[in-house]
Structure formats: structure tokens, C-alpha cells
Design a protein around this motif. Sequence first.
Motif, PDB file in Angstrom:
ATOM      1  N   TRP A 172       0.816  -1.220   0.000  1.00 53.00           N
ATOM      2  CA  TRP A 172       0.000   0.000   0.000  1.00 53.00           C
ATOM      3  C   TRP A 172       0.848   1.267   0.000  1.00 53.00           C
ATOM      4  O   TRP A 172       0.405   2.320  -0.444  1.00 53.00           O
ATOM      5  N   LEU A 229       1.193   2.911  -3.451  1.00 56.98           N
ATOM      6  CA  LEU A 229       0.023   3.693  -3.836  1.00 56.98           C
ATOM      7  C   LEU A 229      -0.021   5.007  -3.061  1.00 56.98           C
ATOM      8  O   LEU A 229      -0.292   6.068  -3.631  1.00 56.98           O
ATOM      9  N   TYR A 284      -4.335   4.543  -8.787  1.00 48.55           N
ATOM     10  CA  TYR A 284      -5.043   3.407  -8.200  1.00 48.55           C
ATOM     11  C   TYR A 284      -5.207   2.277  -9.209  1.00 48.55           C
ATOM     12  O   TYR A 284      -4.995   1.107  -8.881  1.00 48.55           O
ATOM     13  N   TRP A 306      -1.887   0.558  -9.693  1.00 48.55           N
ATOM     14  CA  TRP A 306      -1.584  -0.246  -8.499  1.00 48.55           C
ATOM     15  C   TRP A 306      -2.417  -1.522  -8.479  1.00 48.55           C
ATOM     16  O   TRP A 306      -1.915  -2.593  -8.151  1.00 48.55           O
TER      17      TRP A 306
END
Length: 195
Positions: A30, A33, A85, A88
Amino acid sequence: MPKRQLEEFEPEFASQRDGEYVIDIVWAHWYALLIRVMGSLGIILASFLIPALLGIMPYIFMYGITTAIYYLWMVFWVFQIVQSYVIWLKDKCIITNERIIKVDQKNVVDHKVTTVELERIQAVVYAMKGPAANTFKFGTVSIYFPGGNNIEIKYAANPSILQEEISRMVKKNQKGLDKQTTDDIEDFLDDEGEK
């Protein structure tokens, strides 16, 4: 790499073979991102604050052309967040019982897919560089195989566990191939002896 039961997790993908099943799908941590989104959010915030602090916000909305440019600027950066997003989400590594498939998503529409059979893998190495990587436990797992098209899984969560799991699968697969080759040779010799 978390263990998952085949019954609860069996996604299908375009080139899936008979008898092939997905062991895991690895997405970037994460943090990857967050870094991209925070940059875009910072620019959007600065686009509000700087004109407000300089007192030029009323002038931006006084003329149609400056208003249009301002809104286009904001839409562009919102699109950058959405694109970050999507990249990712689509940039992933599919690990099956037979091979590793790496999807490198370049932008919203362009991607590159690299596939390697487990028996072709020569080495699996991981690296964690920098304080953020060590704090949040992410790194790069590199998979080496003949041909020069090596696979890099960047921002992999818990790279040491992923490296260990892939190495274990490679060894298991190669031992299975050695046994299969030995059995094939024995069967061939038995068939030749009967003739």
C-alpha cells in the motif's frame, strides 16, 4: 505469503491451463500507492491554498478562460489519483503451481506480461532498501531465469517470506521434474527390454 485453500480462492485468468491453480496474487504494498496519491493530493491542496493565500482566487473565477484552466488543472490531478489506483490494482504477480506471471501495468491502457515456468527459475533474491522499506516491511523480489527477461516484483510486502515461498516452490517443482524424468527413463528402458 499467506496460505489459502483452493476452494476459497480460485480465480481464473486468460491463459490458465488445465490443472493449473493460483497459489497467490501479489500486489504492490500500500505504501507504493500512498506515495503516488500523496503527491497528487499535495498539488491539489497547493492549488487551493496558494491562490487563497495570495488573494488571487476571485481573479481566477472572474474570467471564463482562467476558470476553465483552473478546473482542467484540478481534473488532471484527480485523474492522476484514479490512474495511480488503477495501475496499483492491475500491476500484480500471479503465482501458480506451474509458473509465475508478472503483469507490469505502465499506465491505464498499456501493460507488459512476463511469464516464467517454475523449472526455469535459477535464483530468487530479495532486497529491502531505505528506512521506509524496513519500517513498513516491503522490498523488491527479483526472479532470475535464462533469457535475460528477469522478473522484478517491486514494493512486495514481506519480501523475505515471498522469496522463501517461491524458492520452496521452485525446489519442489524441480524435484518433481527429476523424479518424473527418472520414472520416464525407467519406463523407456523397461519398454526397450520387453522388445
